[in-house]
Design a protein around this motif. Structure first.
Motif, PDB file in Angstrom:
ATOM      1  N   ARG A 188     -14.579  39.675   9.603  1.00 15.47           N
ATOM      2  CA  ARG A 188     -15.027  38.618  10.498  1.00 15.47           C
ATOM      3  C   ARG A 188     -16.440  38.157  10.135  1.00 15.47           C
ATOM      4  O   ARG A 188     -16.733  36.969  10.180  1.00 15.47           O
ATOM      5  CB  ARG A 188     -14.981  39.112  11.944  1.00 15.47           C
ATOM      6  N   GLU A 203     -18.661  37.498  16.400  1.00 13.15           N
ATOM      7  CA  GLU A 203     -17.449  37.723  15.600  1.00 13.15           C
ATOM      8  C   GLU A 203     -16.192  37.320  16.353  1.00 13.15           C
ATOM      9  O   GLU A 203     -15.218  36.873  15.750  1.00 13.15           O
ATOM     10  CB  GLU A 203     -17.385  39.190  15.165  1.00 13.15           C
ATOM     11  N   ARG A 204     -16.197  37.482  17.680  1.00 13.15           N
ATOM     12  CA  ARG A 204     -14.980  37.156  18.434  1.00 13.15           C
ATOM     13  C   ARG A 204     -14.667  35.652  18.411  1.00 13.15           C
ATOM     14  O   ARG A 204     -13.538  35.247  18.682  1.00 13.15           O
ATOM     15  CB  ARG A 204     -15.090  37.654  19.865  1.00 13.15           C
ATOM     16  N   ASP A 207     -11.976  34.896  16.026  1.00 11.42           N
ATOM     17  CA  ASP A 207     -10.635  35.152  16.557  1.00 11.42           C
ATOM     18  C   ASP A 207     -10.086  33.906  17.247  1.00 11.42           C
ATOM     19  O   ASP A 207      -8.904  33.558  17.085  1.00 11.42           O
ATOM     20  CB  ASP A 207     -10.682  36.316  17.558  1.00 11.42           C
ATOM     21  N   SER A 208     -10.950  33.197  17.975  1.00 11.78           N
ATOM     22  CA  SER A 208     -10.505  31.988  18.675  1.00 11.78           C
ATOM     23  C   SER A 208     -10.119  30.889  17.699  1.00 11.78           C
ATOM     24  O   SER A 208      -9.069  30.250  17.849  1.00 11.78           O
ATOM     25  CB  SER A 208     -11.626  31.505  19.606  1.00 11.78           C
ATOM     26  N   SER A 211      -6.888  31.800  15.972  1.00 11.36           N
ATOM     27  CA  SER A 211      -5.753  31.674  16.891  1.00 11.36           C
ATOM     28  C   SER A 211      -5.274  30.227  16.954  1.00 11.36           C
ATOM     29  O   SER A 211      -4.064  29.950  16.912  1.00 11.36           O
ATOM     30  CB  SER A 211      -6.164  32.168  18.278  1.00 11.36           C
ATOM     31  N   THR A 228      -3.508  39.707  10.896  1.00 14.81           N
ATOM     32  CA  THR A 228      -4.668  40.463  11.355  1.00 14.81           C
ATOM     33  C   THR A 228      -4.610  41.867  10.771  1.00 14.81           C
ATOM     34  O   THR A 228      -3.575  42.533  10.856  1.00 14.81           O
ATOM     35  CB  THR A 228      -4.685  40.557  12.892  1.00 14.81           C
ATOM     36  N   ARG A 230      -6.072  45.301  11.315  1.00 15.93           N
ATOM     37  CA  ARG A 230      -6.750  45.965  12.415  1.00 15.93           C
ATOM     38  C   ARG A 230      -8.032  46.665  11.957  1.00 15.93           C
ATOM     39  O   ARG A 230      -8.021  47.401  10.969  1.00 15.93           O
ATOM     40  CB  ARG A 230      -5.809  46.989  13.065  1.00 15.93           C
ATOM     41  N   TYR A 234      -9.016  39.489   8.576  1.00 10.94           N
ATOM     42  CA  TYR A 234      -7.832  38.647   8.414  1.00 10.94           C
ATOM     43  C   TYR A 234      -7.515  38.417   6.937  1.00 10.94           C
ATOM     44  O   TYR A 234      -8.393  38.510   6.067  1.00 10.94           O
ATOM     45  CB  TYR A 234      -8.049  37.290   9.080  1.00 10.94           C
TER      46      TYR A 234
END
Length: 240
Positions: A188, A203-204, A207-208, A211, A228, A230, A234
């Motif tokens: 990320r 970093e989150r 994710d958005s 998505s 993804t 874990r 990605y």
């Protein structure tokens, strides 16, 4: 005055100046900087030398015998876009403006500093001889095609028909980054640094964005392309 030991790939400068001392000084400094030099001392000789030699740049005095420098500039411009630097006297503001309107690339004013003239010659040569950057080939990986130059992306359906993707700038950068090295896992933090360099995003936020990118790929008939990993990040996995 010519350095015959210089390779023909070295830029050739035509120095057009009717004052021998000034012509000699200019030529000496330009040759010292590694350029090839030819000299002409009046407008007629300048045009003849220009047509015969096809120089890479013309250093052209405005006030010349036989054919005026402005008229020489007109004829050079009618024959192409070889860069021209005009040389003018301090009081000749009208001549300077006229020369620039007619297509001169730059001008220097007498009395001048010879190293400054050399620097201006080099700057104009760099600008006019710069090669355009090569056009990047589209990225094609699995069903995805990305044209970075056109800033467009598409996926191909099962019948081989392209389906255009409407992506935001960040989504496009993310997809291009992942597609450039398919199957590589990107963290990320790497994606933020390379795809959102002007952002202070956490970093989150990646994710958005991913998505939303996944959703657009799914609506275009290509689901599951972005995986993804874990605890890491990605990757693009465009093949079964």
């Amino acid at each position: 005055m010519t350095s015959f030991s210089q390779p023909t790939s070295t830029p050739l400068v035509l120095v057009v100046e009717d004052e021998p001392n000034i012509a000699g000084v200019l030529s000496a400094y330009l040759e010292r900087d590694g350029l090839r030099i030819r000299m002409a001392h009046d407008g007629e000789e300048a045009l003849q030398s220009f047509r015969q030699l096809r120089p890479d740049l013309v250093l052209l005095d405005i006030h010349l015998p036989k054919v005026d420098g402005v008229d020489v500039l007109k004829m050079i411009r009618s024959d192409g876009d070889v860069p021209v630097i005009m040389v003018t006297a301090l009081a000749d503001d009208v001549d300077k403006l006229l020369a620039l309107r007619m297509g001169a690339d730059d001008y220097v004013v007498k009395p001048f500093n010879p190293p400054e003239v050399v620097a201006r010659v080099r700057a104009v040569l760099r600008r006019t001889q710069a090669k355009p950057a090569p056009v990047a080939a589209p990225i094609r990986v699995g069903p995805i095609e990305i044209d970075v130059e056109a800033h467009s992306a598409a996926v191909y359906d099962d019948q081989g028909n392209p389906v255009s993707l409407s992506l935001t700038l960040t989504e496009f950068r993310l997809l291009a980054c992942l597609a450039a090295q398919p199957r590589r896992c990107f963290s990320r933090s790497y994606l933020i640094e390379n795809c959102l360099p002007e952002s202070d995003a956490l970093e989150r936020v990646i994710d958005s964005h991913l998505s939303k990118l996944r959703r657009k790929l799914q609506l275009a008939g290509q689901d599951g392309l972005i995986e993804t990993v874990r605890g890491i990040g990605y990757r693009l996995w465009p093949w079964d």
